[in-house]
Design an enzyme around this catalytic site. Structure first.
Site, PDB file in Angstrom:
ATOM      1  N   ASP A  19      -6.170  -0.659  -8.261  1.00  0.00           N
ATOM      2  CA  ASP A  19      -6.862  -0.061  -7.332  1.00  0.00           C
ATOM      3  C   ASP A  19      -6.847  -0.729  -5.757  1.00  0.00           C
ATOM      4  O   ASP A  19      -6.381  -1.873  -6.000  1.00  0.00           O
ATOM      5  CB  ASP A  19      -8.206  -0.125  -7.478  1.00  0.00           C
ATOM      6  N   GLY A  20      -6.524  -0.046  -4.809  1.00  0.00           N
ATOM      7  CA  GLY A  20      -6.500  -0.527  -3.526  1.00  0.00           C
ATOM      8  C   GLY A  20      -5.279  -0.363  -2.484  1.00  0.00           C
ATOM      9  O   GLY A  20      -5.198  -0.828  -1.428  1.00  0.00           O
ATOM     10  N   GLY A  22      -4.366   2.512  -0.962  1.00  0.00           N
ATOM     11  CA  GLY A  22      -4.746   2.971   0.054  1.00  0.00           C
ATOM     12  C   GLY A  22      -5.299   2.031   1.183  1.00  0.00           C
ATOM     13  O   GLY A  22      -4.678   2.031   2.451  1.00  0.00           O
ATOM     14  N   ARG A  32      -0.782   5.796   3.286  1.00  0.00           N
ATOM     15  CA  ARG A  32      -1.230   5.607   2.147  1.00  0.00           C
ATOM     16  C   ARG A  32       0.305   5.272   1.114  1.00  0.00           C
ATOM     17  O   ARG A  32       0.249   4.454   0.027  1.00  0.00           O
ATOM     18  CB  ARG A  32      -2.033   6.731   1.409  1.00  0.00           C
ATOM     19  N   GLU A  66      -8.591  13.224 -12.540  1.00  0.00           N
ATOM     20  CA  GLU A  66      -9.233  13.393 -11.299  1.00  0.00           C
ATOM     21  C   GLU A  66      -8.389  13.283 -10.035  1.00  0.00           C
ATOM     22  O   GLU A  66      -8.670  13.979  -8.738  1.00  0.00           O
ATOM     23  CB  GLU A  66     -10.430  12.599 -11.061  1.00  0.00           C
ATOM     24  N   ASN A  67      -7.281  12.592 -10.040  1.00  0.00           N
ATOM     25  CA  ASN A  67      -6.514  12.266  -8.948  1.00  0.00           C
ATOM     26  C   ASN A  67      -5.797  13.789  -8.466  1.00  0.00           C
ATOM     27  O   ASN A  67      -5.224  13.603  -7.058  1.00  0.00           O
ATOM     28  CB  ASN A  67      -5.379  11.231  -9.258  1.00  0.00           C
ATOM     29  N   ARG A  70      -6.224  14.919  -4.647  1.00  0.00           N
ATOM     30  CA  ARG A  70      -5.667  14.297  -3.420  1.00  0.00           C
ATOM     31  C   ARG A  70      -4.743  15.123  -2.854  1.00  0.00           C
ATOM     32  O   ARG A  70      -4.275  16.202  -3.241  1.00  0.00           O
ATOM     33  CB  ARG A  70      -5.035  12.990  -3.851  1.00  0.00           C
ATOM     34  N   ARG A 187      -9.469  -4.955 -13.066  1.00  0.00           N
ATOM     35  CA  ARG A 187      -9.189  -3.879 -12.125  1.00  0.00           C
ATOM     36  C   ARG A 187      -9.364  -4.497 -10.904  1.00  0.00           C
ATOM     37  O   ARG A 187     -10.099  -5.717 -10.510  1.00  0.00           O
ATOM     38  CB  ARG A 187     -10.819  -3.053 -12.135  1.00  0.00           C
ATOM     39  N   LEU A 194     -15.549   1.891 -14.245  1.00  0.00           N
ATOM     40  CA  LEU A 194     -14.297   1.990 -15.284  1.00  0.00           C
ATOM     41  C   LEU A 194     -13.710   3.388 -14.961  1.00  0.00           C
ATOM     42  O   LEU A 194     -12.458   3.492 -15.358  1.00  0.00           O
ATOM     43  CB  LEU A 194     -15.328   2.406 -16.724  1.00  0.00           C
ATOM     44  N   GLU A 206     -12.834  -7.458 -22.522  1.00  0.00           N
ATOM     45  CA  GLU A 206     -13.032  -8.354 -21.367  1.00  0.00           C
ATOM     46  C   GLU A 206     -12.728  -7.724 -20.287  1.00  0.00           C
ATOM     47  O   GLU A 206     -11.734  -7.203 -20.179  1.00  0.00           O
ATOM     48  CB  GLU A 206     -12.722  -9.906 -21.729  1.00  0.00           C
TER      49      GLU A 206
HETATM   50  C1  FPP Z   1      -5.130   3.576  -6.620  1.00  0.00           C
HETATM   51  O1  FPP Z   1      -4.990   3.142  -5.116  1.00  0.00           O
HETATM   52  C2  FPP Z   1      -3.708   3.751  -7.020  1.00  0.00           C
HETATM   53  C3  FPP Z   1      -3.320   4.870  -7.451  1.00  0.00           C
HETATM   54  C4  FPP Z   1      -4.150   6.023  -7.734  1.00  0.00           C
HETATM   55  C5  FPP Z   1      -1.872   4.976  -8.190  1.00  0.00           C
HETATM   56  C6  FPP Z   1      -1.376   3.776  -8.750  1.00  0.00           C
HETATM   57  C7  FPP Z   1       0.078   4.069  -8.593  1.00  0.00           C
HETATM   58  C8  FPP Z   1       1.005   3.235  -8.364  1.00  0.00           C
HETATM   59  C9  FPP Z   1       0.727   1.589  -8.402  1.00  0.00           C
HETATM   60  C10 FPP Z   1       2.528   3.241  -7.600  1.00  0.00           C
HETATM   61  C11 FPP Z   1       3.213   4.141  -8.866  1.00  0.00           C
HETATM   62  C12 FPP Z   1       3.100   3.735 -10.328  1.00  0.00           C
HETATM   63  C13 FPP Z   1       3.869   3.492 -11.019  1.00  0.00           C
HETATM   64  C14 FPP Z   1       3.580   3.072 -12.415  1.00  0.00           C
HETATM   65  C15 FPP Z   1       5.291   2.849 -10.632  1.00  0.00           C
HETATM   66  P1  FPP Z   1      -6.039   3.994  -4.217  1.00  0.00           P
HETATM   67  O2  FPP Z   1      -4.693   5.017  -3.674  1.00  0.00           O
HETATM   68  O3  FPP Z   1      -6.893   5.085  -4.958  1.00  0.00           O
HETATM   69  O4  FPP Z   1      -6.403   2.791  -3.240  1.00  0.00           O
HETATM   70  P2  FPP Z   1      -7.860   3.144  -2.318  1.00  0.00           P
HETATM   71  O5  FPP Z   1      -8.954   3.046  -3.231  1.00  0.00           O
HETATM   72  O6  FPP Z   1      -7.511   1.908  -1.398  1.00  0.00           O
HETATM   73  O7  FPP Z   1      -7.610   4.550  -1.551  1.00  0.00           O
END
Ligand code: FPP
Length: 240
Positions: A19-20, A22, A32, A66-67, A70, A187, A194, A206
């Protein structure tokens, strides 16, 4: 229920909510997608670190059911990034004897990335040292509902006695029934949620919450999480 894991062992299976990305990009005034690109570099580093410390299974929450809400451009960028990651890393997977797998609704993904995933999964299917599991179009509730449907169909066809349904029956109908439950769930970005990730499988895991944003989560941060895990006592409901 497995109860043979003791303290101070390296986790066999680590699951990560990355996470994070963005926020990391926003802090720098970048798009992003740039955050996701740096996130993909963290994926590379963490996969490598798993091999070094002996973590056998790594499940990464790369895209949730859910993504899909976007912006289209962000989804398209993530899919391209995934495709590029597979192109760039396939050689490494072979060299390190790592099997690539997917958990989730692979059928939802665009054809070009689905084809690439199927190709790399097929090419690495006999690798035994480790497993890299990408959760893609994944939702924990969707997975459990799907298991319930499979079980109901078996009952309907007279192949399963409903009075015999237990935890093992449900576990056997999840997406990857042969994969052991995660021992450690990490996380990033300090969020304590979760987010519909591995709801069934994380029952006894854990949890480790890192304040770092995913693009800043690299080998030292991963090793710190492993060290902290080693010091925890896992009781599995017992009094030890
Ligand atoms: C969450 O950050 C991240 C994602 C929804 C996507 C994860 C994807 C990658 C790490 C890159 C590609 C993956 C692979 C396996 C090569 P967010 O966009 O929700 O961040 P935010 O909460 O700060 O907006």
């Amino acid at each position: 229920m497995k109860k043979d894991k003791t303290e101070s062992a390296v986790p066999e299976h680590v699951a990560i909510i990355m996470d994070g990305n963005g926020r990391w990009a926003k802090e720098r005034g970048w798009s992003r997608l740039k955050g996701h690109e740096e996130g993909a570099e963290s994926v590379r580093v963490v996969v490598d670190a798993c091999r070094k410390v002996g973590v056998k299974y790594l499940t990464l929450y790369a895209f949730s059911v859910e993504n899909w809400v976007r912006p289209k451009a962000e989804i398209a960028g993530l899919m391209k990034l995934l495709d590029k990651f597979l192109t760039d890393r396939e050689k490494d997977l072979h060299e390190n004897d790592v099997r690539l797998r997917v958990t989730g609704r692979i059928e939802d993904l665009p054809l070009f990335v689905r084809r690439k995933l199927l190709k790399v999964m097929e090419a690495t299917k006999d690798h035994k040292t480790g497993q890299l599991i990408l959760a893609l179009s994944y939702g924990g509730r969707t997975e459990i509902a799907n298991a319930a449907k499979q079980i109901a169909l078996l009952v309907k066809d007279g192949k399963l006695d409903p009075t015999k349904i237990d935890e093992t029956t449900v576990a056997e109908h999840l997406y990857l029934p042969d994969v052991p439950d995660p021992d450690l769930m990490i996380r990033t970005s300090g969020e304590m949620r979760l987010s519909n990730f591995l709801l069934w499988q994380l029952s006894y895991a854990e949890f480790y919450i890192s304040q770092k944003l995913w693009p800043d989560f690299r080998e030292p941060e991963f090793l710190e999480a492993i060290e902290e895990y080693k010091g925890r006592r896992r009781r599995f409901g017992d009094v030890k």
